[in-house]
Design a protein around this motif. Sequence first.
Motif, PDB file in Angstrom:
ATOM      1  N   GLU A   6      -4.643   0.691  -0.541  1.00 44.04           N
ATOM      2  CA  GLU A   6      -4.134  -0.298  -1.425  1.00 44.04           C
ATOM      3  C   GLU A   6      -4.428   0.077  -2.700  1.00 44.04           C
ATOM      4  N   LEU A   7      -3.783  -0.512  -3.621  1.00 46.33           N
ATOM      5  CA  LEU A   7      -4.182  -0.416  -5.010  1.00 46.33           C
ATOM      6  C   LEU A   7      -4.844  -1.760  -5.531  1.00 46.33           C
ATOM      7  N   SER A   8      -6.209  -1.206  -5.924  1.00 42.87           N
ATOM      8  CA  SER A   8      -7.415  -2.260  -6.098  1.00 42.87           C
ATOM      9  C   SER A   8      -7.094  -2.818  -7.570  1.00 42.87           C
ATOM     10  N   PRO A  15       0.837  -1.234   0.033  1.00 48.45           N
ATOM     11  CA  PRO A  15      -0.050  -0.181  -0.025  1.00 48.45           C
ATOM     12  C   PRO A  15       0.808   1.232   0.016  1.00 48.45           C
ATOM     13  N   THR A  28      -8.270   2.671  -6.245  1.00 46.19           N
ATOM     14  CA  THR A  28      -7.505   2.337  -4.672  1.00 46.19           C
ATOM     15  C   THR A  28      -8.734   2.284  -3.665  1.00 46.19           C
TER      16      THR A  28
END
Length: 238
Positions: A82-84, A63, A99
């Motif tokens: 967090e990068l989705s 993250p 994110t």
Amino acid sequence: MIFELTNQQTTISQKIANITIMTNFIPIFPLAIVVYPGEDLNLHIFEPRYKQLIAECNAAKKPFGIPTVINNKISELGTLVELSEIVKTYDNGELDIRTRGIHVFRILETIPEIPDKLYSGAIVNYPDNDTRGNRDLMRKVVDAVRELHKMLNVSKSFSKSDDELGAYDIAHHAGLSIDEEYELLGLLKELHRQEYLRRHLQKVLPVVAQMESLKEKVKLNGHFRNLSSFEFDFGDEK
């Protein structure tokens, strides 16, 4: 003098080297917005430093932090995200990403320069965040937000049912300024966040209602029709 400078450089190098193994070090992406835990945020990435940040976070599945910028200054608080998904990569390397907010963090120290990195970082801690609120109070807050939207003729839908909504879910929809949203970010008990929103809406709703009343008067009262041309009807002069 040369010896002193060398020692200083060594100290800085050691400090930065140690940072990379610290669990509370995060890369940061400062923005003039407030992000809340649980919030889904879409971003367009175009600066080289943040393209590097996203590429590395994506590769390492790690993250990064979004501290709030207010008055061109990085504030103490922010939210780890967090990068989705990387939705789209453009020919010039720009990115569209999704994110999701995870935790509120507090910055202990910013690290403007990191070896071989274009972006900056920060040493942070994660204060305890009590998510237990009052369901009856939250219902009143949600009802007040819906009343505000009705007054403003705004149509909003939430991804959760009313009984599942929390303060973070509706904070961006309650008419808060960025300073107020940041104040709410600093409230680390759900009950306090709910009460903050209740008090805010208690102040805002009468003001909006008064504006709506004035709007209706302007529509109905013929004496207001020519305000734009300054043709006031003062009656017969005496």
